[in-house]
Design an enzyme around this catalytic site. Structure first.
Site, short mmCIF file in Angstrom:
data_model
loop_
_atom_site.label_atom_id
_atom_site.label_comp_id
_atom_site.label_asym_id
_atom_site.label_seq_id
_atom_site.Cartn_x
_atom_site.Cartn_y
_atom_site.Cartn_z
N GLU A 47 0.81 -1.22 0.00
CA GLU A 47 0.00 0.00 0.00
C GLU A 47 0.84 1.26 0.00
O GLU A 47 0.35 2.34 -0.32
CB GLU A 47 -0.97 0.02 1.19
CG GLU A 47 -0.31 0.02 2.56
CD GLU A 47 -0.06 -1.38 3.10
OE1 GLU A 47 0.19 -1.52 4.29
OE2 GLU A 47 -0.11 -2.33 2.30
N ASP A 69 18.81 19.84 -31.84
CA ASP A 69 19.41 20.84 -32.72
C ASP A 69 20.84 21.10 -32.24
O ASP A 69 21.17 20.80 -31.09
CB ASP A 69 18.58 22.12 -32.67
CG ASP A 69 18.98 23.11 -33.75
OD1 ASP A 69 19.79 22.75 -34.62
OD2 ASP A 69 18.47 24.25 -33.72
N ASP A 90 13.95 24.31 -28.98
CA ASP A 90 13.53 25.54 -28.31
C ASP A 90 12.84 26.53 -29.22
O ASP A 90 12.55 27.65 -28.82
CB ASP A 90 14.73 26.23 -27.66
CG ASP A 90 15.79 26.64 -28.67
OD1 ASP A 90 15.62 26.35 -29.87
OD2 ASP A 90 16.79 27.27 -28.27
N ASN A 114 3.44 -5.16 9.27
CA ASN A 114 3.36 -4.46 7.99
C ASN A 114 3.67 -2.97 8.16
O ASN A 114 4.36 -2.36 7.32
CB ASN A 114 1.96 -4.64 7.40
CG ASN A 114 1.89 -4.26 5.94
OD1 ASN A 114 2.69 -4.71 5.14
ND2 ASN A 114 0.93 -3.42 5.60
N ASP A 120 6.76 -1.12 6.38
CA ASP A 120 6.54 -0.01 5.47
C ASP A 120 7.30 1.23 5.90
O ASP A 120 7.81 2.00 5.07
CB ASP A 120 5.04 0.30 5.37
CG ASP A 120 4.30 -0.66 4.44
OD1 ASP A 120 4.97 -1.34 3.64
OD2 ASP A 120 3.06 -0.73 4.52
#
Length: 902
Positions: free
Chosen positions: A294, A336, A601, A694, A698
């Site tokens: 999650e 370019d 540009d 968990n 996390d």
């Protein structure tokens, strides 16, 4: 009522304004040709609001909603409430608290990241020239109000819906609204009974692009009241998926399938062995939450925002976060040469006749054929070549002699002009002076020579010598204009060649190093230029860039798509190409699975910027180029771009670390829980314990975005590969489960553990193994010896594993979660298990990443749909809530720089 109170007729819309004379429109808007007074503009800004389409920025509610999007969370909450009503109130409260903490952790991290990105976006400004109190002033487009008089020229993005007051060869590209590829001609005269709200020749629409000419116009509608605003509002911030986002979605789909099978099996088995329905539901949902990454959205957002901040420090601004990862995937960069490989400071060198000798006539006539405007003696507007000509020391004397721009005794008067375009590659003016009326034409040598008569022998050799020396050359020609009142492209014939102007733009001293750096990153640089092929070859030779093959615009016209696509990998330079040809080359390269970046540009680069996977421009670019780009460079430097590429790859690498963690040890632990629940008389871990596990896990993973990335992972582009992730999960998951089962055996047969001791022992072991394995998974090298984690990652991981060991010895927490103190001997065994597990995982990693083991190929990437283009343009009128605050009593937007200059 607001409109009437502000001096603006409330019934005046763009369609009705189009059919009224310009003077009547100004009167209806309470304005004049001198524009609004500054005080009136401020009053109207308060009355009408800023000229914005949508508010961009961090939204706490949106971030919170994204955190609650996991469908398992509401199910877990419902199950907990049911559990509370069936006599397990304490457990239910604990589960709910874990859910709230988990959501809160993700919310805080993601919201902080969005605020950081909002601050970066605030650096990107879009300005326009407006006339107020009779004087030109540069303001932000968001500050325009009805009645403002604006100036428009080639390359400008029309900042609002406007009624044209004066035009000179004015044309607008309205493809963003109508889909028409040809520009629409505009006029100042009113239109009788317009048939469509977007077929208004006397008006210009917000978001369209000025393709030729100049004009003055009065603003009729702003913001969401414009035609463009009505369409863009439906898009809001919904962007099409990039390959990065699509990879995340495919990964999520994989986990959903695995979770569904595993959780369904756990639920059925727990019911079959006689557990209570509510216990089976809570345990199954807790396992599902344990399997669900999650925090992945938060991890991705944090990684991208950290990358964006790093890039900003290196003068790279990101307009859309996911473009960071796309930049890291670029394989071919089309660019370019001007300003990237060269200094970008073009200087006038000489004026020569057809025979190669100095001849000031070419310069004198050329000065009559420019779009430059002198403001206090400083040239503004026009092309870079025109500005370089006017800035030359010789021009002051020549201007007096020729009478250019109204100076000198023999002044010339411009009667009409045929504006420059990229198909003809020339412009012409009809002027009148002491020599009578003349047509003066200036442009690319081959284009001008094609409409000249009696071109002297040796001219082509002269041009080739200039091109080989790296000079940029402009040809100048004239013809008699007696009796002419207008001049157009059809009048560019039977011209007499006067001579040539030569300009120089030397290579950048550090360009060779930048090219080498990009090459080391696996990026091939190809030059796409409107300049002559010999000039491009000379620049490449000076920089040591090997040129395999050169294709010109003429070559491209004669090639079918299949042939051109096959030629692109072998061509190093595309010279004398039009905007349409640039776009064609990029589309064909992308159609063959190549990730393409384009750096430009100019006005002529806008389409190519849209068509590339990543459009890159610079802060000094034309408005249309900046609006088309995903990435803005504050310095037009390939070295800066290389730094951005590295950051993009760093973001991807760190995101993948979290994904691989979630699909290896995390999956292995939850698989172990499923298996243990089938043979134990009690749950192997309580739902609240799984959620605590968990949450701690996390928390430690939020440090991943700060982690170091091995250099070899930055050397080449990487792509999402769901098959690789699935193989990784099936390979490393069982290794984790193996040690879980060993822990089960020790607890049951050595310590004869009951429910509480068993659950505590496995909680400690599972948290230690699934967090500490990050040191193995984060690198393909030998951990610590050849690849060290960041200090933040090291501290977060050790702290998480340590917290898992300490919590059972803290009485209040132990009682709350159902833990009990573990024997010291068990901790020693767990330490040995963890060491053995990490060693086995390291050996497995060496085997898994053997050169002969292959994964899936990269995901295909579709072309950008039209609404991606509109979303990019719409972002010009997007502002964050903080930027939208209005200063008390002034109506001015906070944080807006009113200084002039674009």
């Amino acid at each position: 009522m607001k409109a009437e109170a502000s001096g603006v007729r409330s019934d005046l819309d763009l369609r009705s304004a189009a059919s009224l004379p310009a003077s009547d429109v100004l009167a209806a808007l309470g304005s004049s040709s001198d524009g609004l007074a500054a005080s009136v503009a401020d009053e109207r800004l308060r009355a009408f609001g800023p000229n914005v389409l949508h508010r961009r920025g961090a939204s706490a509610w949106r971030v919170l909603a994204s955190q609650l999007r996991n469908p398992l969370l509401p199910l877990l909450v419902v199950a907990s409430l049911v559990s509370a009503f069936t006599g397990q109130a304490t457990d239910a409260v604990i589960v709910l608290a874990m859910v709230v903490l988990s959501v809160g952790l993700g919310f805080v991290n993601e919201f902080r990241s969005e605020r950081a990105v909002e601050a970066l976006h605030a650096q990107i400004r879009h300005r326009t020239t407006v006339v107020r109190d009779g004087a030109p002033l540069t303001v932000e487009v968001t500050e325009l109000v009805p009645g403002d008089v604006v100036r428009l020229s080639v390359g400008d993005v029309v900042p609002a819906d406007v009624r044209l007051l004066q035009v000179d060869a004015f044309e607008c590209d309205e493809a963003v609204l109508t889909g028409e590829t040809l520009p629409a001609e505009k006029q100042a005269e009113p239109v009788e009974a317009p048939s469509s709200p977007i077929a208004l020749p006397s008006c210009a629409f917000m978001g369209t692009v000025v393709r030729s000419g100049t004009g003055r116009a009065v603003v009729v509608s702003t913001g969401s009241r414009t035609e463009f605003g009505k369409i863009a509002a439906s898009l809001a911030e919904r962007h099409p998926e990039t390959a990065f986002q699509r990879g995340l979605r495919d990964f999520g789909t994989l986990l959903v399938r695995v979770t569904a099978v595993l959780v369904a099996g756990i639920f059925v088995v727990n019911l079959l062995i006689g557990r209570r329905l509510i216990d089976a539901v809570l345990f199954s949902l807790a396992v599902a939450v344990g399997l669900t990454p999650e925090l992945l959205p938060a991890i991705v957002t944090i990684s991208l925002s950290v990358g964006a901040k790093r890039m900003a420090r290196r003068s790279v601004l990101v307009r859309r976060l996911v473009a960071i990862e796309d930049l890291g995937n670029v394989q071919i960069l089309f660019t370019d040469k001007t300003g990237t490989l060269t200094e970008g400071r073009i200087s006038f060198r000489s004026a020569i006749g057809p025979d190669g000798r100095p001849d000031e006539r070419a310069m004198r006539y050329a000065l009559l054929c420019t779009d430059v405007v002198l403001e206090e003696g400083i040239p503004t507007g026009g092309s870079p070549l025109d500005q370089a000509l006017w800035a030359a020391p010789e021009v002051a004397e020549a201007a007096g002699a020729a009478g250019a721009a109204g100076a000198g005794a023999r002044a010339w008067r411009r009667i009409d002009q045929a504006a420059f375009d990229y198909e003809r590659r020339r412009m012409s003016v009809l002027v009148e002076g002491s020599e009578g009326r003349l047509v003066v034409t200036k442009g690319a040598p081959e284009s001008v020579l094609a409409v000249c008569h009696d071109v002297p022998d040796g001219v082509q050799e002269l041009l080739n010598a200039e091109f080989d020396a790296g000079s940029r050359v402009v040809a100048v020609a004239v013809r008699d204009g007696s009796g002419m009142e207008r001049v157009g492209p059809d009048d560019e014939r039977n011209l007499e060649l006067v001579g040539f102007l030569t300009f120089v733009d030397p290579p950048k001293p550090d360009a060779a190093g930048s090219l080498a750096k990009l090459s080391q990153l696996g990026i091939e640089v190809k030059i796409v230029t409107g300049d002559n092929e010999r000039v491009a070859r000379k620049v490449c030779a000076d920089l040591g860039l090997v040129v395999d093959r050169v294709l010109t615009g003429t070559d491209l016209d004669g090639m079918p798509d299949v042939e051109l696509a096959a030629s692109i990998p072998h061509a190093s330079i595309f010279a004398r190409v039009t905007p349409a040809q640039k776009s064609r080359v990029i589309r064909l390269a992308r159609s063959h699975g190549i990730d393409v970046g384009f750096m430009g540009d100019g006005v002529n680069d806008a389409v190519a910027l849209h068509d590339a996977d990543v459009g890159i421009s610079v802060d000094t670019a034309t408005d249309v180029a900046k609006d088309a780009a995903d990435i803005l460079l504050l310095k037009k430097d390939l070295g800066t771009l290389a730094d951005g590429v590295i950051e993009g790859r760093r973001v991807f690498a760190n995101t993948v670390k979290y994904v691989l963690m979630a699909t290896s040890s995390n999956f292995g632990n939850m698989f172990s829980a499923a298996a243990a629940s089938a043979f134990l008389k009690f749950l192997p871990m309580l739902p609240s314990q799984i959620l605590l596990n968990n949450l701690l896990y996390d928390t430690s993973q939020t440090a991943i975005p700060t982690d170091h990335v091995d250099p070899e992972l930055l050397e080449r582009p990487s792509h999402w590969d769901t098959r690789f992730i699935r193989r990784f999960m099936m390979f490393f998951g069982p290794i984790s489960s193996l040690f879980d089962f060993a822990t089960f055996g020790v607890m049951l047969f050595v310590f004869h553990a009951g429910e509480s001791l068993f659950q505590t022992g496995w909680f400690v072991e599972s948290l230690a193994t699934q967090t500490l394995v990050i040191f193995v998974i984060r690198t393909r090298r030998v951990p610590f010896l050849k690849s060290r984690p960041s200090a933040t990652q090291l501290a977060a991981t050790i702290s998480c594993a340590g917290a898992g060991v300490i919590i059972p010895y803290v009485p209040p927490l132990a009682h709350l979660f159902g833990f009990r103190a573990l024997p010291a001997s068990f901790l020693l065994i767990v330490g040995a298990f963890v060491a053995f597990y990490l060693t086995l995982a390291e050996l497995g990693k060496a085997r898994f990443f053997r050169p002969d083991v292959k994964g899936g190929g990269p995901l295909a990437r579709p072309g950008p749909p039209e609404h991606r283009r509109m979303s990019r343009v719409a972002s010009r009128w997007a502002r964050s809530p903080r930027e939208m605050e209005v200063r008390a009593g002034t109506g001015r937007l906070t944080g807006v720089n009113r200084s002039s200059g674009r």
